[in-house]
Design a protein around this motif. Structure first.
Motif, PDB file in Angstrom:
ATOM      1  N   GLY A 126      -2.646  -5.760 -29.880  1.00  0.00           N
ATOM      2  CA  GLY A 126      -1.289  -5.931 -29.394  1.00  0.00           C
ATOM      3  C   GLY A 126      -1.091  -5.710 -27.910  1.00  0.00           C
ATOM      4  N   TYR A 127      -2.161  -5.795 -27.126  1.00  0.00           N
ATOM      5  CA  TYR A 127      -2.047  -5.550 -25.683  1.00  0.00           C
ATOM      6  C   TYR A 127      -1.573  -6.793 -24.942  1.00  0.00           C
ATOM      7  N   THR A 128      -0.860  -6.554 -23.856  1.00  0.00           N
ATOM      8  CA  THR A 128      -0.452  -7.583 -22.916  1.00  0.00           C
ATOM      9  C   THR A 128      -1.297  -7.431 -21.659  1.00  0.00           C
ATOM     10  N   PHE A 129      -1.900  -8.510 -21.207  1.00  0.00           N
ATOM     11  CA  PHE A 129      -2.770  -8.462 -20.035  1.00  0.00           C
ATOM     12  C   PHE A 129      -1.950  -8.716 -18.777  1.00  0.00           C
ATOM     13  N   VAL A 130      -2.043  -7.800 -17.823  1.00  0.00           N
ATOM     14  CA  VAL A 130      -1.236  -7.882 -16.607  1.00  0.00           C
ATOM     15  C   VAL A 130      -2.099  -7.605 -15.379  1.00  0.00           C
ATOM     16  N   THR A 131      -1.560  -7.933 -14.211  1.00  0.00           N
ATOM     17  CA  THR A 131      -2.207  -7.534 -12.967  1.00  0.00           C
ATOM     18  C   THR A 131      -1.833  -6.090 -12.666  1.00  0.00           C
ATOM     19  N   VAL A 132      -2.457  -5.509 -11.670  1.00  0.00           N
ATOM     20  CA  VAL A 132      -2.146  -4.125 -11.307  1.00  0.00           C
ATOM     21  C   VAL A 132      -0.682  -3.990 -10.900  1.00  0.00           C
ATOM     22  N   SER A 133      -0.208  -4.905 -10.068  1.00  0.00           N
ATOM     23  CA  SER A 133       1.193  -4.814  -9.634  1.00  0.00           C
ATOM     24  C   SER A 133       2.146  -4.986 -10.807  1.00  0.00           C
ATOM     25  N   GLU A 134       1.815  -5.882 -11.737  1.00  0.00           N
ATOM     26  CA  GLU A 134       2.657  -6.059 -12.919  1.00  0.00           C
ATOM     27  C   GLU A 134       2.639  -4.814 -13.796  1.00  0.00           C
ATOM     28  N   LEU A 135       1.529  -4.102 -13.812  1.00  0.00           N
ATOM     29  CA  LEU A 135       1.437  -2.885 -14.616  1.00  0.00           C
ATOM     30  C   LEU A 135       2.490  -1.867 -14.199  1.00  0.00           C
ATOM     31  N   TYR A 136       2.740  -1.805 -12.882  1.00  0.00           N
ATOM     32  CA  TYR A 136       3.715  -0.844 -12.357  1.00  0.00           C
ATOM     33  C   TYR A 136       5.094  -1.458 -12.146  1.00  0.00           C
ATOM     34  N   GLY A 137       5.205  -2.756 -12.375  1.00  0.00           N
ATOM     35  CA  GLY A 137       6.492  -3.410 -12.201  1.00  0.00           C
ATOM     36  C   GLY A 137       6.862  -3.663 -10.763  1.00  0.00           C
ATOM     37  N   ARG A 138       5.933  -3.453  -9.850  1.00  0.00           N
ATOM     38  CA  ARG A 138       6.185  -3.632  -8.417  1.00  0.00           C
ATOM     39  C   ARG A 138       4.850  -3.562  -7.691  1.00  0.00           C
ATOM     40  N   THR A 139       4.849  -3.912  -6.417  1.00  0.00           N
ATOM     41  CA  THR A 139       3.638  -3.733  -5.617  1.00  0.00           C
ATOM     42  C   THR A 139       3.449  -2.246  -5.360  1.00  0.00           C
ATOM     43  N   PRO A 140       2.297  -1.671  -5.708  1.00  0.00           N
ATOM     44  CA  PRO A 140       2.076  -0.240  -5.477  1.00  0.00           C
ATOM     45  C   PRO A 140       2.275   0.140  -4.009  1.00  0.00           C
ATOM     46  N   ALA A 141       2.707   1.361  -3.778  1.00  0.00           N
ATOM     47  CA  ALA A 141       3.056   1.820  -2.433  1.00  0.00           C
ATOM     48  C   ALA A 141       1.803   2.043  -1.576  1.00  0.00           C
ATOM     49  N   ALA A 142       1.857   1.616  -0.342  1.00  0.00           N
ATOM     50  CA  ALA A 142       0.731   1.782   0.587  1.00  0.00           C
ATOM     51  C   ALA A 142       0.427   3.263   0.792  1.00  0.00           C
ATOM     52  N   GLY A 143      -0.874   3.590   0.777  1.00  0.00           N
ATOM     53  CA  GLY A 143      -1.303   4.958   1.023  1.00  0.00           C
ATOM     54  C   GLY A 143      -1.240   5.862  -0.189  1.00  0.00           C
ATOM     55  N   ARG A 144      -0.825   5.337  -1.324  1.00  0.00           N
ATOM     56  CA  ARG A 144      -0.819   6.125  -2.563  1.00  0.00           C
ATOM     57  C   ARG A 144      -1.967   5.673  -3.455  1.00  0.00           C
ATOM     58  N   SER A 145      -2.439   6.587  -4.309  1.00  0.00           N
ATOM     59  CA  SER A 145      -3.560   6.290  -5.207  1.00  0.00           C
ATOM     60  C   SER A 145      -3.067   6.114  -6.644  1.00  0.00           C
ATOM     61  N   TYR A 146      -3.651   5.145  -7.334  1.00  0.00           N
ATOM     62  CA  TYR A 146      -3.275   4.823  -8.713  1.00  0.00           C
ATOM     63  C   TYR A 146      -4.529   4.656  -9.543  1.00  0.00           C
ATOM     64  N   SER A 147      -4.514   5.168 -10.773  1.00  0.00           N
ATOM     65  CA  SER A 147      -5.657   4.989 -11.668  1.00  0.00           C
ATOM     66  C   SER A 147      -5.238   4.532 -13.064  1.00  0.00           C
ATOM     67  N   GLU A 148      -3.971   4.718 -13.412  1.00  0.00           N
ATOM     68  CA  GLU A 148      -3.422   4.241 -14.672  1.00  0.00           C
ATOM     69  C   GLU A 148      -1.910   4.380 -14.594  1.00  0.00           C
ATOM     70  N   ARG A 149      -1.238   3.738 -15.526  1.00  0.00           N
ATOM     71  CA  ARG A 149       0.225   3.841 -15.511  1.00  0.00           C
ATOM     72  C   ARG A 149       0.654   5.136 -16.177  1.00  0.00           C
TER      73      ARG A 149
END
Length: 263
Positions: free
Chosen positions: A240-263
């Protein structure tokens, strides 16, 4: 001959001569060859910028409610990237590609790099030559990032907004440079170790262990990884997974200078 018949006879003779000349086969003259349209680099650049207006094209998933997973592919584009893109397109799946500048430079004029963007995938920076960035001075980190950013923008019209440090090698100096370059640092929560165990079934099993909100690390430079993709998609779709891009995973373009590893 009657007088009134003479003009009619002359008219008939003139018509016959005219028809004969008009219908006589004419010597064949080859047509001038069509000249191909010349597209200058400037025109191509304008087309690309226009084409990519509003990129990345988010499909507006609400991953706070859906079971989303972001598949990410590092180190390309390479000889297996085209096959991977074919597979993703066939399944209507979008992913995030973290490209190496030297690989983009070797990409036959940017054919695969442009295709990544044109087909709706997210493209990210993975440095120029794949060094461990945490061990480099600031000036070299800047060069690794900017040189790749500039080349991808030249080829696609897109300025990248996400970056993955090679080997996950990062520190405060790296993050500070990412902030200056306008890039978010994207790590991962599922490591398939596909560079170590190049067995499609093993890679697919590890990717299939993803949880909602996972960022899955893969490499499109390995044939075994690309061969694992159909099983990965089938396993996660069945869950039942939906495949998304990284930006789609967060609903926006991730913020510059911040680190992300999962939602």
């Amino acid at each position: 001959m009657r007088v009134w018949a003479l003009p009619l006879a002359l008219l008939a003779l003139a018509l016959c001569v005219t028809y004969s000349v008009a219908t006589r086969p004419q010597p064949w003259t080859p047509a001038a060859p069509l000249r191909p349209a010349v597209v200058t680099p400037e025109v191509l650049a304008k087309r690309l910028v226009s084409m990519q207006a509003g990129w990345p094209r988010s499909r507006k998933f609400d991953c706070s409610k859906l079971k989303c997973v972001a598949l990410t592919f590092d180190d390309g584009p390479g000889e297996y990237t085209a096959r991977l893109l074919d597979l993703l397109r066939a399944h209507d799946v979008r992913a995030t590609f973290f490209v190496v500048g030297q690989m983009v430079e070797a990409d036959k004029g940017g054919r695969l790099t442009r295709r990544i963007v044109e087909e709706g995938h997210e493209i990210g920076n993975h440095s120029w030559s794949h060094p461990a960035l945490a061990g480099l001075p600031r000036e070299q980190i800047e060069r690794q990032l900017k040189r790749t950013d500039d080349l991808v923008e030249k080829l696609t019209g897109v300025r990248m907004r996400v970056m993955r440090p090679p080997y996950g090698s990062t520190n405060e100096r790296v993050v500070a440079e990412l902030r200056r370059e306008g890039l978010a640092e994207i790590l991962w929560s599922v490591d398939t170790l596909d560079w170590l165990n190049r067995v499609p079934a093993v890679v697919a099993k590890r990717a299939g262990a993803a949880k909602p909100g996972s960022i899955v690390l893969l490499h499109d430079i390995h044939r075994s990884t690309v061969e694992a993709v159909p099983a990965i998609l089938a396993t996660l779709a069945k869950k039942g997974y939906t495949f998304v891009t990284v930006s789609e995973l967060y609903g926006r373009t991730p913020a510059a200078g911040r680190s992300y590893s999962e939602r």
